[in-house]
Structure formats: C-alpha cells, structure tokens
Scaffold this motif. Structure first.
Motif, short mmCIF file in Angstrom:
data_model
loop_
_atom_site.label_atom_id
_atom_site.label_comp_id
_atom_site.label_asym_id
_atom_site.label_seq_id
_atom_site.Cartn_x
_atom_site.Cartn_y
_atom_site.Cartn_z
N ARG A 260 26.25 37.84 46.93
CA ARG A 260 27.41 36.97 47.14
C ARG A 260 27.50 36.65 48.63
NH1 ARG A 260 32.93 38.58 47.72
NH2 ARG A 260 32.33 40.71 47.16
N VAL B 160 27.21 32.47 45.21
CA VAL B 160 26.32 33.58 44.85
C VAL B 160 24.94 33.02 44.54
CG1 VAL B 160 25.92 35.48 43.23
CG2 VAL B 160 28.26 34.89 43.92
N CYS C 176 29.63 40.57 38.37
CA CYS C 176 30.78 39.68 38.53
C CYS C 176 31.35 39.33 37.16
CB CYS C 176 30.39 38.41 39.28
SG CYS C 176 29.57 38.67 40.87
#
Length: 406
Positions: free
Chosen positions: A281, A297, A324
């Motif tokens: 990220r 990302v 995520c």
C-alpha cells in the motif's frame, strides 16, 4: 522528430568528444549526465514523448509507477543522486510497529517469519555459493521450510516465480538487502517521475541535446559522430544492433494496481511465503499518490511460464482479500498489466553479473541497462553500467582525438 534542445550560454567545447545516448530512462539519463559533466557534447534520443523509461510515473489521479521502483540506499547510485540533489523529498518510512507487514504462510497471515528464515539472514552473502541453486544451499543451512519461505520472500527483489532455482549467491545477496532493518528501500515523494524530472533538468543545464519521439530501429539509421551508448531494454538493444547474442533471463510479472476508499486495519504490505507475490500500500508512505480518502495499492505476482495474466490477477486478489478485507466494496479504480522481461537480470547457478552481455560491444558501441554486465540490485545495475559505459566511451574518444590532433 521533436528537438527539445534550448540555447544556452557556455556549454561543451567545440573540440570536446561527442557522445550519443539512445534511451531516456534511468540508465540513459545517468549516462548523459555523466558524459556532459566531463565536458562531452551529448545527444540523447528517446522514442517516447517524455523521458523516464520504466521510471515514468503515470500522470493523472493515481500516480503509479511501472513496478514498485524503490530506491535502495545501499548502492553507489544513492550517493551519486544525493550529491547532485536529484532525489528530492522522500516519503517517510512508517514506524515498524505501525507498518502492519503481514506474511502469508501456511494459508494464514502472520506477523513474524519462520525462525529458520531469520537464521538464514545471519549467513554472510560470501558463504552462499555461485554454482549451487539457492533452494539446495539454503535447505542445507536451515531446513526446507525456512529455505522455501526465504526463496518466496525474495521475489520482491527478483520478480521471479521460483527464486530458489537461481544462484544461491545472487538470491542471498538480495534477500539480505530486501529484509534489512532499517529498510534500505526508500520512495521519492510523488513517484519516480520526480527523480526523472530533476535528472532531465540537470541534463538540460549541462547542455545535453535531447530529442524525443525519435525511435531508433537500427544503428545504421542513427546519425552520430563518436561513441554510442545504447541504454534501452536488452530486447531493443538486440534489435538496434542486430545482435542475437544479447540475451539474458528476466522475470515475467503481473502488476495489479488498485485504489479503494481508506479503512483502518488494512495491511501496509503482504508477502506471500507459500508462493511468490507481494502486495504493498504505497499511500501508507506517500499520500500524494491518490486522492484524499483513498489508498493506492500494487500487487506484484511473478508468473511461471505456464501461468497467464489472469492467474496472476487471481493470486493478487487473494492476497488483497487477506490484507485488505472488503477492498472490492471500496474499489474506485484498478488496472492490470504484465511486465515481461522488464524486471532486471536473473543469474542462474554457475553465473554472475560478469557473464551477462558485455558493456563494450566494440566499434565504439556500449550497452547500459539492468540486464548487462554490471553489479548491483535492480536500478543499481542500470546506474553502474551507464557510468562504466561512459567511462569506456570517453577514454576511447579522447584517445582518438589525441591521435587525430597529433
């Protein structure tokens, strides 16, 4: 042909050596600046409408690079760039306790690597043999599990689907540098494009004549008077020089860039220790890369010869799901591509950087780039080869001028 040269006062002497550089990426700009600083008259040809090569940063809302493009501070190019004030502001490295680096191992996310992998980092690079593959050597050192985890982790610095099959010396050097604390990797704020802009400005101030939108297909079609530095990909150099011997192995990697709305708890990075793959990220360090409230990302998934782009995308999405959660519901933008042969040289057992295509090609032609015979990690190879190419070229050019005037 577009000539971006401007009139400047001063500049190179009329009797100074002439150097022609083909390629306006990191290697080409390094070569042009290095030559111009000695007083040489330099012309740089770039096929694209802007300079930068693989170091370009995309224009627009999401500032992505063609790959991660970390700038490692352990190599000579770092000192060279710093001395010329070319790096500019760096994105701050997140505190270790706040990075949320996660390791995908045995199917789950973990915070710490296998102990055997950490033991392997204590081995000096000189202990790793050139002739043996990394997996065999590392297994003998710390056992198969630690060896396999280490081999997969180092994919972040090799972009290869099976780093364990490469030379033990080659892989272990990259493992130690990729896992070093504090990290060697740094990121220019705003992407690598900011470094390229500074390098281009310095080249202009030094009198480099830059011609963009000038694609060179053959050396015979290139107007030049003096040495030529070919600072392109190896595939392009092969075409320009008509030399099929310009071959060296590189990686093939799926790159998946995604942007999604920010939510607390997203991992800073996920390293796949079960296979090869890395998710990072970038806005955790540099929030200027995406609009406020969004995260940018990138996933890098090395592909085996029988894998497709879709296979790489599927593996990237799995790592994103783990690091995520819910990113699909927050998605605002995405892009996927394949980098084929554009991720640096890979040395098989029994070979080192000295076995790659030589910089000096004879007849006043020299190579620079990340797959030629120069030491270093990733962009360091481009830098070292560019400096060496210019040194060889200028030595030859000055000898020719001396013999002519004598």
């Amino acid at each position: 042909m577009r000539d971006t040269t401007r009139r400047r006062t001063g500049g190179p002497r009329p009797t100074a050596p002439r150097i022609t550089v083909v390629g306006g990426g990191f290697a080409g700009l390094t070569a042009a600046i290095t030559a111009a600083e000695t007083g040489a008259r330099v012309t740089l040809h770039e096929a694209h409408h802007t300079l930068g090569g693989r170091a370009r940063t995309a224009e627009g809302t999401y500032k992505t690079n063609e790959g991660p493009h970390a700038l490692y501070n352990g190599g000579p190019h770092w000192t060279w760039l710093k001395q010329r004030d070319l790096i500019g502001p760096l994105a701050p490295i997140p505190p270790l306790e706040g990075t949320r680096l996660r390791l995908h191992h045995h199917g789950t996310l973990r915070r710490t690597p296998p102990l055997a992998m950490l033991k392997l980092l204590r081995r000096k690079t000189e202990q790793a043999p050139v002739e043996q593959d990394f997996m065999t050597w590392a297994t003998g050192q710390v056992g198969e599990e630690g060896a396999r985890a280490a081999a997969h982790y180092v994919a972040v610095a090799t972009f290869h689907h099976d780093p364990g099959s490469l030379s033990a010396r080659f892989v272990h050097e990259r493992l130690r540098r990729a896992a070093k604390l504090p990290p060697e990797a740094h990121y220019p704020r705003g992407g690598w494009g900011s470094v390229v802009d500074r390098m281009a400005a310095l080249a202009w101030n030094l009198g480099v004549r830059t011609e963009t939108l000038t694609r060179v297909d053959s050396l015979a079609d290139l107007p030049h008077d003096g040495p030529v530095v070919i600072a392109t990909s190896l595939a392009s150099a092969r075409r320009i020089l008509g030399d099929d011997s310009l071959q060296w192995e590189s990686g093939r990697t799926t790159l998946v860039d995604v942007a999604f709305r920010t939510r607390r708890g997203d991992a800073f990075a996920v390293s796949d220790l079960d296979r090869t793959g890395w998710v990072e990220r970038f806005t955790a360090q540099d929030r200027t890369l995406a609009p406020a409230g969004e995260q940018l990302v990138q996933a890098q998934i090395p592909l085996s010869p029988d894998e497709t782009k879709a296979d790489g995308v599927a593996r990237a999405e799995h790592l994103l799901d783990l690091g995520c959660p819910g990113w699909r519901d927050r998605l605002t933008w995405r892009r996927a591509s394949v980098a084929n042969g554009r991720t640096g040289a890979l040395d098989r057992p029994g070979t080192t950087w000295r076995d790659r295509p030589a910089i000096d090609r004879g007849n006043d032609v020299y190579l620079a780039g990340d797959q030629v015979a120069a030491p270093g990690l990733l962009s360091e190879v481009s830098f070292n080869s560019a400096v060496e190419a210019v040194s060889l070229a200028l030595t030859r050019a000055r000898l020719d001028l001396k013999s002519t005037s004598g």
